[in-house]
Enzyme design. Sequence first.
Site, PDB file in Angstrom:
ATOM      1  N   SER A   1       0.795  -1.234   0.000  1.00 22.47           N
ATOM      2  CA  SER A   1       0.000   0.000   0.000  1.00 22.47           C
ATOM      3  C   SER A   1       0.825   1.280   0.000  1.00 22.47           C
ATOM      4  O   SER A   1       0.305   2.349  -0.330  1.00 22.47           O
ATOM      5  CB  SER A   1      -0.958   0.017   1.189  1.00 22.47           C
ATOM      6  OG  SER A   1      -0.248   0.167   2.406  1.00 22.47           O
TER       7      SER A   1
ATOM      8  N   LYS B   1       0.607   5.069   6.634  1.00 24.14           N
ATOM      9  CA  LYS B   1      -0.032   5.818   5.543  1.00 24.14           C
ATOM     10  C   LYS B   1       0.559   7.226   5.507  1.00 24.14           C
ATOM     11  O   LYS B   1       1.309   7.632   6.381  1.00 24.14           O
ATOM     12  CB  LYS B   1      -1.544   5.908   5.748  1.00 24.14           C
ATOM     13  CG  LYS B   1      -2.279   4.582   5.872  1.00 24.14           C
ATOM     14  CD  LYS B   1      -2.282   3.780   4.588  1.00 24.14           C
ATOM     15  CE  LYS B   1      -3.012   2.447   4.780  1.00 24.14           C
ATOM     16  NZ  LYS B   1      -2.920   1.599   3.561  1.00 24.14           N
TER      17      LYS B   1
END
Length: 225
Positions: A44, A113
């Site tokens: 990711s 993230k």
Amino acid sequence: METSERRPRKQGWRFVLLALVLAIAISGLVRSLWLDVYYIPSESMEPLLGAGDRILVSRTAYSSEPIRRGDVVVFDGRGSFAPLSSGKGPFVDAVSAASQWFGLTGSDTTYVKRVIGVAGDRVQCCDANGLLTVNGQPLEEPYVFQGDEPSKQKFDVVVPEGRLWLMGDHRSRSADSRGLLGAPGGGMVPTERVIGRPVQIIWPLDRFAEMPRSTQAETPLKNGQ
């Protein structure tokens, strides 16, 4: 003679055991207060971080300065990205926690993230050029995985006080704030859930590299500023 030989051996094993316990205790203290190691289980955050990377995370990175747009953060996703309880039972949770502590597996509740929006920001997807906008200003994102769009999912959110809007760099492979718009909290992660900032890739050795603090190409102004 046998008794005198056994005593030094026993004392030697005791010393080794004591040293091992002390080393684990010191390591635990350092990892709980200053620096910790995390395993990256997914794609990711490519190309910055790849599956299988181990990263060193500073727990004190935000003790004297705020989280900024563009920062890559490691955070506890329980209550936002993940359920508060795994539902697997205390024994399974303990084994899983031990495996994660030694860097053998990734965590089901810890995520990494990039910060796209901070408190007060209005984040939208997308403008006529296909770019995200923050407070009406287009956001240049050189870190996004090559070939990915900034986002295929449309959204228009305002980040509440004490929350963050977070997205992965490999947008087509990232489960992030976009996927939680209809959930409690609307995909926003509380700032107190941030564990720290990655500062070094330590494994594999061919990817050993420092991770300087990232900045976005353009820092949009907040509404009214």
